[in-house]
Design a protein around this motif. Sequence first.
Motif, PDB file in Angstrom:
ATOM      1  N   ALA A  28       0.852  -1.186   0.000  1.00  0.00           N
ATOM      2  CA  ALA A  28       0.000   0.000   0.000  1.00  0.00           C
ATOM      3  C   ALA A  28       0.890   1.239   0.000  1.00  0.00           C
ATOM      4  O   ALA A  28       2.005   1.202   0.523  1.00  0.00           O
ATOM      5  CB  ALA A  28      -0.870   0.003   1.243  1.00  0.00           C
ATOM      6  N   GLY A  32       3.842   8.268  -0.416  1.00  0.00           N
ATOM      7  CA  GLY A  32       4.987   7.645  -1.095  1.00  0.00           C
ATOM      8  C   GLY A  32       6.345   8.202  -0.676  1.00  0.00           C
ATOM      9  O   GLY A  32       7.376   7.791  -1.202  1.00  0.00           O
ATOM     10  N   LEU A  35       7.957   5.014   1.112  1.00  0.00           N
ATOM     11  CA  LEU A  35       7.996   3.792   0.295  1.00  0.00           C
ATOM     12  C   LEU A  35       8.681   4.027  -1.048  1.00  0.00           C
ATOM     13  O   LEU A  35       9.622   3.316  -1.419  1.00  0.00           O
ATOM     14  CB  LEU A  35       6.571   3.260   0.072  1.00  0.00           C
ATOM     15  CG  LEU A  35       6.543   1.924  -0.662  1.00  0.00           C
ATOM     16  CD1 LEU A  35       6.983   0.793   0.255  1.00  0.00           C
ATOM     17  CD2 LEU A  35       5.170   1.615  -1.232  1.00  0.00           C
ATOM     18  N   ALA A 106       9.514  16.518   9.465  1.00  0.00           N
ATOM     19  CA  ALA A 106      10.096  16.777   8.138  1.00  0.00           C
ATOM     20  C   ALA A 106       9.969  18.241   7.714  1.00  0.00           C
ATOM     21  O   ALA A 106      10.121  19.152   8.519  1.00  0.00           O
ATOM     22  CB  ALA A 106       9.467  15.838   7.109  1.00  0.00           C
ATOM     23  N   ASN A 121       3.073   4.206   9.780  1.00  0.00           N
ATOM     24  CA  ASN A 121       3.548   2.903   9.278  1.00  0.00           C
ATOM     25  C   ASN A 121       4.885   2.975   8.536  1.00  0.00           C
ATOM     26  O   ASN A 121       5.296   1.989   7.922  1.00  0.00           O
ATOM     27  CB  ASN A 121       2.474   2.286   8.369  1.00  0.00           C
ATOM     28  CG  ASN A 121       1.249   1.890   9.166  1.00  0.00           C
ATOM     29  OD1 ASN A 121       1.312   0.983   9.983  1.00  0.00           O
ATOM     30  ND2 ASN A 121       0.145   2.587   8.958  1.00  0.00           N
ATOM     31  N   SER A 168       8.271   7.524  13.978  1.00  0.00           N
ATOM     32  CA  SER A 168       7.074   8.346  13.758  1.00  0.00           C
ATOM     33  C   SER A 168       6.753   9.278  14.926  1.00  0.00           C
ATOM     34  O   SER A 168       6.474   8.836  16.040  1.00  0.00           O
ATOM     35  CB  SER A 168       5.867   7.440  13.501  1.00  0.00           C
ATOM     36  OG  SER A 168       4.682   8.202  13.563  1.00  0.00           O
TER      37      SER A 168
HETATM   38  C1  LIG Z   1      13.628  14.082   4.594  1.00  0.00           C
HETATM   39  C2  LIG Z   1      12.601  13.428   5.459  1.00  0.00           C
HETATM   40  C3  LIG Z   1      12.476  13.834   6.785  1.00  0.00           C
HETATM   41  C4  LIG Z   1      11.541  13.231   7.602  1.00  0.00           C
HETATM   42  N1  LIG Z   1      11.394  13.648   8.919  1.00  0.00           N
HETATM   43  C5  LIG Z   1      10.475  13.057   9.711  1.00  0.00           C
HETATM   44  C6  LIG Z   1      10.300  13.456  11.066  1.00  0.00           C
HETATM   45  O1  LIG Z   1      10.959  14.345  11.559  1.00  0.00           O
HETATM   46  N2  LIG Z   1       9.350  12.810  11.798  1.00  0.00           N
HETATM   47  C7  LIG Z   1       8.579  11.826  11.291  1.00  0.00           C
HETATM   48  O2  LIG Z   1       7.724  11.299  11.998  1.00  0.00           O
HETATM   49  N3  LIG Z   1       8.730  11.425  10.022  1.00  0.00           N
HETATM   50  C8  LIG Z   1       9.644  12.024   9.233  1.00  0.00           C
HETATM   51  N4  LIG Z   1       9.777  11.626   7.944  1.00  0.00           N
HETATM   52  C9  LIG Z   1       8.974  10.569   7.472  1.00  0.00           C
HETATM   53  C10 LIG Z   1       7.762  11.180   6.803  1.00  0.00           C
HETATM   54  O3  LIG Z   1       6.976  11.799   7.727  1.00  0.00           O
HETATM   55  C11 LIG Z   1       7.083  10.063   6.244  1.00  0.00           C
HETATM   56  O4  LIG Z   1       7.864   9.702   5.119  1.00  0.00           O
HETATM   57  C12 LIG Z   1       5.690  10.377   5.810  1.00  0.00           C
HETATM   58  O5  LIG Z   1       4.907  10.876   6.848  1.00  0.00           O
HETATM   59  C13 LIG Z   1       5.101   9.086   5.373  1.00  0.00           C
HETATM   60  O6  LIG Z   1       3.895   9.375   4.773  1.00  0.00           O
HETATM   61  P1  LIG Z   1       3.601   8.858   3.301  1.00  0.00           P
HETATM   62  O7  LIG Z   1       2.127   8.970   3.158  1.00  0.00           O
HETATM   63  O8  LIG Z   1       4.432   9.557   2.303  1.00  0.00           O
HETATM   64  O9  LIG Z   1       4.049   7.336   3.468  1.00  0.00           O
HETATM   65  P2  LIG Z   1       4.282   6.230   2.369  1.00  0.00           P
HETATM   66  O10 LIG Z   1       5.667   6.296   1.870  1.00  0.00           O
HETATM   67  O11 LIG Z   1       3.187   6.259   1.369  1.00  0.00           O
HETATM   68  O12 LIG Z   1       4.085   4.926   3.260  1.00  0.00           O
HETATM   69  C14 LIG Z   1       4.961   4.617   4.315  1.00  0.00           C
HETATM   70  C15 LIG Z   1       4.694   3.158   4.739  1.00  0.00           C
HETATM   71  O13 LIG Z   1       3.410   3.040   5.314  1.00  0.00           O
HETATM   72  C16 LIG Z   1       2.602   2.110   4.600  1.00  0.00           C
HETATM   73  N5  LIG Z   1       1.269   2.711   4.548  1.00  0.00           N
HETATM   74  C17 LIG Z   1       0.987   3.987   4.187  1.00  0.00           C
HETATM   75  N6  LIG Z   1      -0.323   4.243   4.399  1.00  0.00           N
HETATM   76  C18 LIG Z   1      -0.871   3.093   4.857  1.00  0.00           C
HETATM   77  C19 LIG Z   1      -2.188   2.723   5.244  1.00  0.00           C
HETATM   78  N7  LIG Z   1      -3.201   3.598   5.231  1.00  0.00           N
HETATM   79  N8  LIG Z   1      -2.404   1.464   5.637  1.00  0.00           N
HETATM   80  C20 LIG Z   1      -1.387   0.578   5.674  1.00  0.00           C
HETATM   81  N9  LIG Z   1      -0.113   0.867   5.346  1.00  0.00           N
HETATM   82  C21 LIG Z   1       0.140   2.117   4.943  1.00  0.00           C
HETATM   83  C22 LIG Z   1       3.256   1.937   3.246  1.00  0.00           C
HETATM   84  O14 LIG Z   1       3.053   0.635   2.733  1.00  0.00           O
HETATM   85  C23 LIG Z   1       4.728   2.177   3.580  1.00  0.00           C
HETATM   86  O15 LIG Z   1       5.335   0.993   4.046  1.00  0.00           O
HETATM   87  C24 LIG Z   1      10.708  12.210   7.087  1.00  0.00           C
HETATM   88  C25 LIG Z   1      10.840  11.802   5.765  1.00  0.00           C
HETATM   89  C26 LIG Z   1      11.769  12.397   4.947  1.00  0.00           C
HETATM   90  C27 LIG Z   1      11.876  11.932   3.547  1.00  0.00           C
END
Ligand SMILES: Cc1cc2nc3c(=O)[nH]c(=O)nc-3n(C[C@H](O)[C@H](O)[C@H](O)COP(=O)(O)OP(=O)(O)OC[C@H]3O[C@@H](n4cnc5c(N)ncnc54)[C@H](O)[C@@H]3O)c2cc1C
Length: 331
Positions: A28, A32, A35, A106, A121, A168
Amino acid sequence: MKSFELYEPTTVQDAVGMLDKFGATGKAVGGGSDLIGGIMKDWVTGKGMPIPVQVVDLTTIPDLKGIKLSSDGAHIGATTTLTEVIEHADLQNTYPLLTAAALSIASPLIRNFGTLGGNINQRPRCWFFRGEDFNCYKKGGDFCYSVTGDNRYHAIIGGELCYIVHPSDTATALLALNASANLSGPQGNRTVPFDQYFHGPREDVLTENVLKPNEVMTEVIIPTPAQGTKMAWTKLKDRQVYDFALVSVAAAFTVDGSGNWQDGRITLGGVAPVPYRAQVVEDALKGKNVQQTIKQAAAQIRTVARPMSLNAYKVDIAQGLIERTVLQALG
Ligand SMILES: Cc1cc2nc3c(=O)[nH]c(=O)nc-3n(C[C@H](O)[C@H](O)[C@H](O)COP(=O)(O)OP(=O)(O)OC[C@H]3O[C@@H](n4cnc5c(N)ncnc54)[C@H](O)[C@@H]3O)c2cc1C
Ligand code: SF4
């Protein structure tokens, strides 16, 4: 980056059906940012972790997005972005702790497309895990490189076998707020309190939580806090522009008319493989005047800390940040 097949379901049932059919190579995706931009771009793979072939986009499912406050608390759809969480006025008023935690994540760009479900997640940031040359326990290998390697950012509590810290910030805040997650899978729906959602490496070193590969997190439910609940969030990071927590602390608690601790939670991020509930500190505060006792109660975190060779500094930070956060919540 390897190419992949993108699927865009419009219902949770379709998404679950796809994940069930694809098995280990299906994943899922929310925004992104982890992932696609991390795991897949950097080829983070191992024998227990194949590079995804089929990616199921959850943001095309209208039911998974949005924020509602009702009599039993707040319901936040899993694909709601972090910016939408931060900007929601009712959430700011009722759960300022969650707003502050989400705001500390972030950069604005990532918060604009990163989702709440994705943040909860996301996979760990251990640099050995993220490096393609290290086939460690968490990727199905037979070694933990942090034990003899550079472990300055690793766990000081509850690490065995694998010493990641849970990355997280929203998970740490939601645990303090006694929230639950709704999950949907082929067998139906289930609700899991965040107390039971995350697990350490001893339960299963390949995963960080109880979500099954064919399940989707659909929403997060946060109960309405008791009247007068005091809340605060603090996060210490190396790089101030944006960074993961060296240590973060979330506090949500009530006091009686004399300022004595009634009920509540103190949780920590950046210290353990799971968002960590500091029950030793809560126990030391029970029934006592919070202002007068917090210094001594915060020191209790030392009794559960087992730092590694390069991260004992985190124990001092955790103690100081617990004290600071609780005093901040008291105002
Ligand atoms: C430069 C950088 C700095 C960051 N700093 C921080 C920080 O300070 N604090 C922090 O907490 N995070 C931080 N992050 C992480 C960032 O917050 C997460 O990458 C982002 O919140 C993830 O959200 P996304 O929707 O893009 O996740 P995705 O990349 O879409 O998914 C992440 C994971 O969760 C799973 N997933 C997503 N949604 C679901 C769902 N509804 N059900 C089941 N599985 C699911 C996916 O399969 C994947 O494995 C950082 C990331 C980057 C790149
Ligand atoms: S701490 Fe965990 S993720 Fe990091 S190298 Fe050790 S086993 Fe792998």
